[in-house]
Design a protein around this motif. Structure first.
Motif, short mmCIF file in Angstrom:
data_model
loop_
_atom_site.label_atom_id
_atom_site.label_comp_id
_atom_site.label_asym_id
_atom_site.label_seq_id
_atom_site.Cartn_x
_atom_site.Cartn_y
_atom_site.Cartn_z
N GLU A 248 -4.74 3.56 11.88
CA GLU A 248 -4.30 4.56 10.92
C GLU A 248 -4.73 4.17 9.50
O GLU A 248 -4.50 3.05 9.05
N GLY A 249 -5.41 5.11 8.84
CA GLY A 249 -5.83 4.88 7.47
C GLY A 249 -7.15 4.16 7.33
O GLY A 249 -7.57 3.86 6.20
N HIS A 250 -7.82 3.88 8.46
CA HIS A 250 -9.09 3.16 8.41
C HIS A 250 -10.20 4.01 9.02
O HIS A 250 -9.97 4.90 9.84
#
Length: 382
Positions: free
Chosen positions: A159-161
């Protein structure tokens, strides 16, 4: 309010899912329940959660369930088609796919075609027919959220990458009850010993798979389809404490890991509430009590099932379906004391060797290959 259909409601994942639902009556309700073994447990679930449709193993079980229930009955159906109808229930927003083994494939496929988001605990759905299921998820624009603790950990660590920044994903394995058992002693292992998992409370089949490391092999194949990683960018490490549930290594050398107590309610709660989080009921992690986290390379000489799963993934086509079907037959035969523990991977390998490679994205073809592999493996257990 999110309404759920739960396929495999009386198994370990189903029970954990219902515990999460029980804790959040303002967030979750139950539209449908499907089970295959315990009609009495299902009757209690019906009284508590009031689903509109349920499914049991066969018509006799349906009659037994009707006799157990008083007052207003839900719609009662049975068999694979019955489980699929539960997954297709109009009221359901999400389907928790937790039927054990390849039996979960058809109900999950039909739920996807009905436009339902899937919380996937049935890894065999992707092992047997990963290309088909992936294509259907895209076609019907549904979400496929992982429930296995390892894949949930990877999902959270991503998540978020950016996908292009991933070096590899790393699945952790407890090592099972025979992590340090010498090879010669594995020849004498019986079901009672193999069913004593050191960390997780699971059903019989998945517990045996954990003991052989086949469960980790199936998870490797599942990870390939969930996260688009080729076999050479999926790693496995043995982590006996089962605190780090899996990791993602990035190209800059950073490694993201998700930690937690070994309790399936955490990844279930995350899948049900995503992108939010909700209280799951698990014990809070106290790292001062854990004290030590250790890691080892898996021993594919003593536990060849993991190697066979990587072989099947690299070979592609219908090889993963053959791997899974032969393993299900071999595990059942071991639990019935027809074969020994080390015979399980031997039968799987012989069945794979007998298979003529095929490429298909047709459900009926996958099911035909599954039947062939079961019949071939069964003949080896006689």
């Amino acid at each position: 309010m999110k309404s759920l259909s739960i396929l495999g409601s009386t198994g370990s994942i189903g029970l954990s899912t219902l515990d999460v639902v029980r804790r959040h009556p303002d967030r979750f309700s139950v539209a449908g329940l499907a089970e295959g073994h315990d009609v009495e447990a299902l009757s209690r679930q019906i009284r508590e959660f009031n689903p509109s449709i349920v499914s049991v193993r066969d018509e006799a079980s349906a009659a037994q369930l009707r006799d157990m229930l008083d007052g207003n009955l839900p719609e009662i159906c049975w068999g694979i088609d019955g489980a699929a109808r539960v997954g297709e229930a109009e009221e359901a927003d999400m389907v928790v796919s937790a039927i054990v083994g390849a039996a979960g494939l058809v109900p999950t496929v039909r739920a996807i075609k009905a436009g339902k988001d899937i919380a996937l605990a049935n890894k065999e759905t992707l092992v047997v027919a990963g290309q088909l299921v992936s294509d259907l998820v895209r076609k019907h624009n549904v979400r496929l959220l992982p429930v296995d603790s390892e894949h949930s950990a990877i999902f959270q660590s991503l998540e978020g990458h950016r996908t292009e920044d991933i070096e590899r994903i790393i699945l952790t394995a407890s090592g099972g009850p025979f992590r340090t058992t010498p090879a010669e002693e594995l020849l004498r292992v019986g079901p009672e010993q193999a069913l004593k998992h050191p960390q997780w409370d699971m059903g019989a089949k998945i517990t045996i798979d954990s003991a052989t490391l086949m469960n980790k092999g199936l998870e490797v194949i599942e990870a390939h389809w969930l996260f688009g990683m080729p076999a050479d960018r999926i790693g496995v490490v043995v982590h006996p404490q089962s605190i780090i549930h899996s990791m993602v290594e990035y190209i800059d050398g950073c490694v993201m890991a998700q930690l937690g107590a070994p309790d399936m309610r955490a990844p279930i709660a995350y899948a049900l509430s995503f992108p939010e989080r909700c209280e799951s009921g698990i014990q809070k992690l106290d790292l001062t009590k854990v004290a030590t986290l250790t890691f080892e390379e898996p021993d594919t000489e003593r536990f060849p099932s993991l190697r066979l799963a990587f072989d099947a993934l690299r070979a592609g086509g219908t090889y993963p379906a053959v791997l899974n079907a032969a393993n299900e037959i071999a595990v059942a035969s071991f639990l019935d004391r027809q074969i020994g523990f080390t015979d399980i991977p031997a039968i799987v390998e012989k069945t794979m060797d007998a298979h003529k490679p095929e490429n298909t994205v047709d459900l009926d073809h996958y099911l035909a290959v599954d039947r062939w592999a079961r019949e071939t493996a069964a003949a080896m257990t006689l």
